[in-house]
Design a protein around this motif. Structure first.
Motif, PDB file in Angstrom:
ATOM      1  N   ILE A 143      50.196  75.622  -2.710  1.00 15.94           N
ATOM      2  CA  ILE A 143      48.879  74.979  -2.227  1.00 15.94           C
ATOM      3  C   ILE A 143      49.283  74.309  -0.653  1.00 15.94           C
ATOM      4  CG2 ILE A 143      47.389  72.881  -2.306  1.00 15.94           C
ATOM      5  CD1 ILE A 143      47.488  73.306  -5.647  1.00 15.94           C
ATOM      6  N   GLU A 144      50.498  73.796  -0.531  1.00 18.42           N
ATOM      7  CA  GLU A 144      50.897  73.383   0.728  1.00 18.42           C
ATOM      8  C   GLU A 144      50.839  74.468   1.837  1.00 18.42           C
ATOM      9  OE1 GLU A 144      54.728  71.592   0.538  1.00 18.42           O
ATOM     10  OE2 GLU A 144      53.884  69.860  -0.711  1.00 18.42           O
ATOM     11  N   LEU A 145      51.191  75.669   1.401  1.00 15.75           N
ATOM     12  CA  LEU A 145      51.411  76.921   2.461  1.00 15.75           C
ATOM     13  C   LEU A 145      50.110  77.365   2.370  1.00 15.75           C
ATOM     14  CD1 LEU A 145      54.685  78.465   0.987  1.00 15.75           C
ATOM     15  CD2 LEU A 145      54.192  77.197   3.173  1.00 15.75           C
ATOM     16  N   LYS A 146      49.201  77.577   1.499  1.00 19.76           N
ATOM     17  CA  LYS A 146      47.828  78.123   1.391  1.00 19.76           C
ATOM     18  C   LYS A 146      46.729  77.174   0.690  1.00 19.76           C
ATOM     19  CE  LYS A 146      45.415  82.663   1.412  1.00 19.76           C
ATOM     20  NZ  LYS A 146      45.162  83.800   1.026  1.00 19.76           N
ATOM     21  N   PRO A 147      46.300  76.099   1.319  1.00 18.24           N
ATOM     22  CA  PRO A 147      45.380  75.135   0.570  1.00 18.24           C
ATOM     23  C   PRO A 147      44.109  75.906   0.008  1.00 18.24           C
ATOM     24  CG  PRO A 147      45.922  74.372   2.950  1.00 18.24           C
ATOM     25  CD  PRO A 147      46.434  75.811   2.433  1.00 18.24           C
ATOM     26  N   SER A 148      43.757  77.153   0.801  1.00 18.09           N
ATOM     27  CA  SER A 148      42.332  77.662   0.361  1.00 18.09           C
ATOM     28  C   SER A 148      42.717  78.611  -0.908  1.00 18.09           C
ATOM     29  CB  SER A 148      41.809  78.669   1.408  1.00 18.09           C
ATOM     30  OG  SER A 148      42.878  79.589   1.853  1.00 18.09           O
ATOM     31  N   PHE A 149      43.722  78.904  -1.615  1.00 18.38           N
ATOM     32  CA  PHE A 149      43.979  79.597  -2.486  1.00 18.38           C
ATOM     33  C   PHE A 149      43.636  78.921  -3.964  1.00 18.38           C
ATOM     34  CE2 PHE A 149      47.471  81.667  -5.296  1.00 18.38           C
ATOM     35  CZ  PHE A 149      46.503  82.789  -5.794  1.00 18.38           C
ATOM     36  N   PRO A 150      42.572  79.377  -4.557  1.00 19.44           N
ATOM     37  CA  PRO A 150      42.154  78.760  -5.901  1.00 19.44           C
ATOM     38  C   PRO A 150      43.239  78.890  -6.834  1.00 19.44           C
ATOM     39  CG  PRO A 150      40.519  80.531  -5.274  1.00 19.44           C
ATOM     40  CD  PRO A 150      41.541  80.311  -4.123  1.00 19.44           C
ATOM     41  N   GLY A 151      43.706  80.038  -6.704  1.00 22.05           N
ATOM     42  CA  GLY A 151      44.562  80.268  -8.032  1.00 22.05           C
ATOM     43  C   GLY A 151      45.686  79.198  -8.312  1.00 22.05           C
ATOM     44  N   GLY A 152      46.191  78.919  -6.983  1.00 25.37           N
ATOM     45  CA  GLY A 152      47.421  77.759  -6.972  1.00 25.37           C
ATOM     46  C   GLY A 152      46.808  76.387  -7.361  1.00 25.37           C
ATOM     47  N   HIS A 153      45.572  76.065  -7.165  1.00 26.51           N
ATOM     48  CA  HIS A 153      45.093  74.891  -7.565  1.00 26.51           C
ATOM     49  C   HIS A 153      44.982  74.939  -9.029  1.00 26.51           C
ATOM     50  CE1 HIS A 153      44.273  72.928  -3.750  1.00 26.51           C
ATOM     51  NE2 HIS A 153      43.930  74.119  -3.226  1.00 26.51           N
ATOM     52  N   PHE A 154      44.221  76.078  -9.501  1.00 29.08           N
ATOM     53  CA  PHE A 154      43.930  76.184 -11.023  1.00 29.08           C
ATOM     54  C   PHE A 154      45.203  75.940 -11.686  1.00 29.08           C
ATOM     55  CE2 PHE A 154      43.391  79.023 -14.662  1.00 29.08           C
ATOM     56  CZ  PHE A 154      42.586  78.344 -15.354  1.00 29.08           C
ATOM     57  N   GLN A 155      46.337  77.049 -11.417  1.00 27.84           N
ATOM     58  CA  GLN A 155      47.418  76.916 -12.253  1.00 27.84           C
ATOM     59  C   GLN A 155      48.392  75.612 -12.096  1.00 27.84           C
ATOM     60  OE1 GLN A 155      47.331  79.197 -14.087  1.00 27.84           O
ATOM     61  NE2 GLN A 155      48.738  81.104 -13.459  1.00 27.84           N
ATOM     62  N   LEU A 156      47.999  74.662 -11.044  1.00 28.04           N
ATOM     63  CA  LEU A 156      48.659  73.429 -11.020  1.00 28.04           C
ATOM     64  C   LEU A 156      47.965  72.833 -12.145  1.00 28.04           C
ATOM     65  CD1 LEU A 156      50.701  71.401  -9.750  1.00 28.04           C
ATOM     66  CD2 LEU A 156      48.933  71.191  -7.924  1.00 28.04           C
ATOM     67  N   GLY A 157      46.578  72.852 -11.952  1.00 25.42           N
ATOM     68  CA  GLY A 157      45.800  72.073 -12.884  1.00 25.42           C
ATOM     69  C   GLY A 157      46.232  72.357 -14.346  1.00 25.42           C
ATOM     70  N   VAL A 158      46.447  73.522 -14.734  1.00 30.48           N
ATOM     71  CA  VAL A 158      46.977  73.890 -16.182  1.00 30.48           C
ATOM     72  C   VAL A 158      48.369  73.213 -16.461  1.00 30.48           C
ATOM     73  CG1 VAL A 158      47.662  76.025 -17.453  1.00 30.48           C
ATOM     74  CG2 VAL A 158      45.849  76.166 -16.021  1.00 30.48           C
ATOM     75  N   ALA A 159      49.181  73.412 -15.312  1.00 23.85           N
ATOM     76  CA  ALA A 159      50.746  72.728 -15.741  1.00 23.85           C
ATOM     77  C   ALA A 159      50.406  71.198 -15.831  1.00 23.85           C
ATOM     78  CB  ALA A 159      51.549  73.040 -14.568  1.00 23.85           C
ATOM     79  N   TYR A 160      49.417  70.376 -15.216  1.00 22.87           N
ATOM     80  CA  TYR A 160      49.394  68.951 -15.395  1.00 22.87           C
ATOM     81  C   TYR A 160      48.685  68.784 -16.800  1.00 22.87           C
ATOM     82  CZ  TYR A 160      50.601  67.476 -10.604  1.00 22.87           C
ATOM     83  OH  TYR A 160      51.514  67.366  -9.575  1.00 22.87           O
ATOM     84  N   GLN A 161      47.538  69.666 -16.919  1.00 20.56           N
ATOM     85  CA  GLN A 161      47.153  69.475 -18.289  1.00 20.56           C
ATOM     86  C   GLN A 161      47.858  69.714 -19.441  1.00 20.56           C
ATOM     87  OE1 GLN A 161      43.524  72.174 -18.834  1.00 20.56           O
ATOM     88  NE2 GLN A 161      43.524  71.880 -21.172  1.00 20.56           N
ATOM     89  N   ARG A 162      48.824  70.746 -19.450  1.00 18.23           N
ATOM     90  CA  ARG A 162      49.912  70.899 -20.486  1.00 18.23           C
ATOM     91  C   ARG A 162      50.816  69.594 -20.571  1.00 18.23           C
ATOM     92  NH1 ARG A 162      50.559  77.285 -20.353  1.00 18.23           N
ATOM     93  NH2 ARG A 162      48.238  77.790 -20.778  1.00 18.23           N
ATOM     94  N   THR A 163      50.951  69.108 -19.584  1.00 20.83           N
ATOM     95  CA  THR A 163      52.153  67.763 -19.632  1.00 20.83           C
ATOM     96  C   THR A 163      51.495  66.659 -19.899  1.00 20.83           C
ATOM     97  OG1 THR A 163      51.907  67.469 -17.028  1.00 20.83           O
ATOM     98  CG2 THR A 163      53.660  68.899 -17.914  1.00 20.83           C
ATOM     99  N   GLY A 164      49.911  66.482 -19.905  1.00 15.89           N
ATOM    100  CA  GLY A 164      49.325  65.315 -20.383  1.00 15.89           C
ATOM    101  C   GLY A 164      48.880  64.578 -19.148  1.00 15.89           C
ATOM    102  N   VAL A 165      48.900  65.101 -17.774  1.00 19.90           N
ATOM    103  CA  VAL A 165      48.781  64.239 -16.732  1.00 19.90           C
ATOM    104  C   VAL A 165      47.295  64.797 -16.216  1.00 19.90           C
ATOM    105  CG1 VAL A 165      49.102  63.740 -14.436  1.00 19.90           C
ATOM    106  CG2 VAL A 165      51.028  64.287 -15.887  1.00 19.90           C
TER     107      VAL A 165
END
Length: 181
Positions: free
Chosen positions: A118-140
């Motif tokens: 996301i830092e390298l390419k903030p306009s990439f929706p897949g990066g935001h989505f996968q980060l969201g999945v990782a946070y969701q699975r860790t309970g954040v």
């Protein structure tokens, strides 16, 4: 001129790749004529190394994608980690590496990778989505919701992201303090 024959010609220049070429001057002629040969392009050693690394990364990336399709996430992760060490900051490598870590439930390893994407390419929706999945699975969930919101802003037509957004909002909803009217 040169006598008839086949000549091996080696061109050397400091800092450039050495080139060896074969010239066929066997065609018999009654008089000396101009002979045209292909253009010779010399590459610097640095450019040659970049080309070789690019080929290696492309080959490894394709191999990792095949392993992911076969659900061999550990094998793909190992290849991608090695390639990522050779070319740090390559978005496609970081993204696939993070995806492997997600599949292996290594969320603590996936989060910094997707953050870097996301830092390298903030306009990439897949990066935001996968980060969201990782946070969701860790309970954040607050960070997951924020990632899903950014994903929806970048790609509003994606239904799976909408479903995850709804799921997070439902989890964040405080049922105990809700007043029925």
């Amino acid at each position: 001129g040169l006598p008839h024959g086949i000549y091996k010609v080696t061109m050397k220049k400091q800092g450039y790749v050495t080139i060896t070429s074969e010239w066929d001057l066997n065609k018999k002629q009654n008089r000396m004529q101009k002979v045209d040969y292909h253009t010779i392009v010399m590459l610097s050693q640095e450019v040659n190394q970049q080309i070789k690394l690019g080929k290696k990364i492309k080959k490894g990336y394709e191999k990792a994608k095949q392993l992911i399709r076969k659900k061999d996430y550990e094998g793909a992760r190992n290849i991608l980690q090695e390639l990522s060490n050779e070319k740090p900051g390559e978005i496609s490598l970081l993204y696939l590496l993070g995806t492997c870590h997600l599949a292996l439930n290594n969320y603590d390893a996936a989060i910094p990778l997707f953050t870097k994407v996301i830092e390298l390419k903030p306009s990439f929706p897949g990066g935001h989505f996968q980060l969201g999945v990782a946070y969701q699975r860790t309970g954040v969930l607050d960070k997951a919701l924020d990632c899903y919101h950014r994903t929806l802003k970048l790609e509003p037509q994606n239904l799976s992201k909408n479903r995850n957004n709804f799921f997070i909002k439902t989890l964040l909803f405080d049922f105990y303090n809700f007043e029925f009217i």
